[in-house]
Scaffold this active site. Sequence first.
Site, mmCIF file in Angstrom:
data_model
loop_
_atom_site.group_PDB
_atom_site.id
_atom_site.type_symbol
_atom_site.label_atom_id
_atom_site.label_comp_id
_atom_site.label_asym_id
_atom_site.label_seq_id
_atom_site.Cartn_x
_atom_site.Cartn_y
_atom_site.Cartn_z
ATOM 1 N N LYS A 50 -0.985 3.073 -3.913
ATOM 2 C CA LYS A 50 -0.051 3.193 -2.783
ATOM 3 C C LYS A 50 1.085 4.159 -3.140
ATOM 4 O O LYS A 50 1.447 5.025 -2.346
ATOM 5 C CB LYS A 50 0.505 1.805 -2.398
ATOM 6 C CG LYS A 50 -0.549 0.911 -1.762
ATOM 7 C CD LYS A 50 -0.118 -0.541 -1.618
ATOM 8 C CE LYS A 50 -1.289 -1.387 -1.146
ATOM 9 N NZ LYS A 50 -1.018 -2.827 -1.054
ATOM 10 N N GLN A 94 3.773 -6.781 -2.805
ATOM 11 C CA GLN A 94 2.346 -6.964 -3.093
ATOM 12 C C GLN A 94 2.023 -8.449 -3.312
ATOM 13 O O GLN A 94 2.739 -9.160 -4.016
ATOM 14 C CB GLN A 94 1.963 -6.142 -4.336
ATOM 15 C CG GLN A 94 0.483 -6.121 -4.640
ATOM 16 C CD GLN A 94 -0.367 -5.382 -3.599
ATOM 17 O OE1 GLN A 94 0.118 -4.515 -2.882
ATOM 18 N NE2 GLN A 94 -1.637 -5.725 -3.526
ATOM 19 N N ASP A 117 3.403 -4.092 6.176
ATOM 20 C CA ASP A 117 2.159 -4.849 6.034
ATOM 21 C C ASP A 117 1.825 -5.605 7.323
ATOM 22 O O ASP A 117 0.692 -6.044 7.507
ATOM 23 C CB ASP A 117 2.306 -5.898 4.919
ATOM 24 C CG ASP A 117 1.781 -5.414 3.584
ATOM 25 O OD1 ASP A 117 0.768 -4.679 3.583
ATOM 26 O OD2 ASP A 117 2.370 -5.779 2.559
HETATM 27 N N1 GUN Z 1 -2.811 -7.978 -1.516
HETATM 28 C C1 GUN Z 1 -4.068 -7.658 -1.115
HETATM 29 N N2 GUN Z 1 -4.018 -6.853 -0.033
HETATM 30 C C2 GUN Z 1 -2.722 -6.659 0.251
HETATM 31 C C3 GUN Z 1 -2.042 -5.902 1.245
HETATM 32 O O1 GUN Z 1 -2.627 -5.262 2.115
HETATM 33 N N3 GUN Z 1 -0.694 -5.950 1.192
HETATM 34 C C4 GUN Z 1 -0.013 -6.672 0.264
HETATM 35 N N4 GUN Z 1 1.309 -6.676 0.321
HETATM 36 N N5 GUN Z 1 -0.603 -7.373 -0.671
HETATM 37 C C5 GUN Z 1 -1.958 -7.361 -0.676
#
Ligand code: GUN
Length: 279
Positions: A50, A94, A117
Amino acid sequence: MAAIILDGKKEANKLLESIKKRAKALEEKPGLALVLAGNNPASEIYVNFKEKTCKEAGFYCERYNFPENVSQNELLKVVDELNQKREIHGILVQLPLPKQMDESLVVDSILPNKDVDGFTPVNLGNLVNDNNMMEPATARACIALIESTGIKIEGKNAVVVGRSNIVGKPVALLLLQRNATVTMCHSKTKNLLEHTKNADILVVAAGKPNLITKAMVKEGAVVIDVGINRLGKKIIGDVDFENVKDVAGFITPVPGGVGPMTIAMLLDNLLMAMKLGRR
Ligand code: GUN
């Protein structure tokens, strides 16, 4: 006939080009904050991707790493600071968080306008109300890949395997909004095959390697594999790709399918966050 492989990287690059173009027309540089707590190796890899994609797009990126034993108050404090920071338009914490945390409390502390998100109750509630504000990136990625096939979603039987808040539930809602007939399956579903065999569109986000075999897939179906499972050094999905590709009409590979598209969608959500922030 062998399935057409849906190239998530190619689709993601197309979207990233459009994102960069749209960002150039903005007065401010998009700013994303990434918060990682603990040392879950998979989370670290995702956050690295990311960060890399955000920087490659020329956007501003701040990253906060905390040890496994970080306190909930410390995380709440950093989110609060980021909520107020002008140059930050999007905040991503995350998941999963270390076990001492109340995950929903931390997620809920993100301002809905900065929740790239789409995981806060306001954004998920808006999704339920068909009043979408910020849609979860992985669910958006699944829909974009389905739409890239040219197949119309309306009226199709769509089966979602997995009921997580991150993927299963939001993707089911987005399919429902597009007038698919949606069936949700999960770990307690009896006779999974009976459902999956009926799917024109099959989205699998169960976190179980090779859960979906060739016998479970309808001829010509669109198969979207959200699973990311580590098998030794190899990363595989939830679908037995090698065999299912002989029966499906379209299929996403792992890696190189939903993953890259999700990150592009996250940056697309960042531009949406900038729009929402100006309202
Ligand atoms: N953990 C697994 N997928 C995601 C996601 O799309 N966003 C976040 N914040 N954590 C995750």
